[in-house]
Design an enzyme around this catalytic site. Sequence first.
Site, PDB file in Angstrom:
ATOM      1  N   ASP A 168     -49.930  21.020 -20.375  1.00 30.29           N
ATOM      2  CA  ASP A 168     -50.551  22.092 -21.158  1.00 30.29           C
ATOM      3  C   ASP A 168     -51.989  21.680 -21.482  1.00 30.29           C
ATOM      4  O   ASP A 168     -52.487  20.663 -20.992  1.00 30.29           O
ATOM      5  CB  ASP A 168     -49.727  22.406 -22.420  1.00 30.29           C
ATOM      6  CG  ASP A 168     -49.991  21.403 -23.526  1.00 30.29           C
ATOM      7  OD1 ASP A 168     -50.492  20.291 -23.231  1.00 30.29           O
ATOM      8  OD2 ASP A 168     -49.722  21.728 -24.693  1.00 30.29           O
ATOM      9  N   LYS A 208     -45.637  25.210 -15.494  1.00 31.89           N
ATOM     10  CA  LYS A 208     -45.583  24.544 -16.797  1.00 31.89           C
ATOM     11  C   LYS A 208     -44.292  24.918 -17.534  1.00 31.89           C
ATOM     12  O   LYS A 208     -43.581  24.056 -18.052  1.00 31.89           O
ATOM     13  CB  LYS A 208     -46.800  24.940 -17.651  1.00 31.89           C
ATOM     14  CG  LYS A 208     -46.870  24.168 -18.951  1.00 31.89           C
ATOM     15  CD  LYS A 208     -47.993  24.633 -19.836  1.00 31.89           C
ATOM     16  CE  LYS A 208     -47.534  25.775 -20.698  1.00 31.89           C
ATOM     17  NZ  LYS A 208     -48.529  26.252 -21.645  1.00 31.89           N
TER      18      LYS A 208
END
Length: 213
Positions: free
Chosen positions: A144, A126
């Site tokens: 997320d 991420k």
Amino acid sequence: MKVLERRKDYICVEIYRTLFSIYGKVKCPLFYRTPFQLLISVILSAQCTDERVNKTVSGLFAKYPDSMALSEADVNEIEKIIKPIGLYKIKAKNIINAAKKLNEEFGGEIPETIEKLTELPGVGRKTANVIISHLFDGYGFAVDTHVNRVLNRIGIVNTHNPYKIEMLIMKLMSHESLGNFSLLLIMHGRNTCLARTPKCPDCAINNLCRKRL
Ligand code: SF4
């Protein structure tokens, strides 16, 4: 492309167009002056609000503005500076070691691929996607908690596995739009598609949503 994916392709583009008309090109919420500072801010933002990270890094970057300075920092001093953002012990070690690795293996430059970025301490997929989307023309889709929730509710994905979500969206959307698409979904998740009480009647994309409440 399969029929179902073609439909999802259309829905994704419509969601992008609608959210873009509301939020436009979303700026990075984290403070940074250089690619190195973005890397550090993103590592520090894990499980912390952007506002708190921004307040904390101004002091950090005043004293340690680049990878050379941070690689030689005393870990106890870094811990003191970044304590307000939480998980400060592991984060202090990670950012010092990331700075060292950048200097030793990448000539002080931020690597341009997910594979190389994730070799740095504290950088997961991420984080790498956030960095790539801001530094390298949008070619990164960061998943997320907001992106995960919104895409599942709408019905674009049926998994909470961030890697699977990223791979599917990369097939459905043009690469140039990936970074902003992620940021648009984050804005939508923060403002409208809230975790506990989504504001479905006011949602601009409720006509495209399977879960509409
Ligand atoms: S209709 Fe409701 S569940 Fe669907 S995206 Fe909008 S706010 Fe979220």
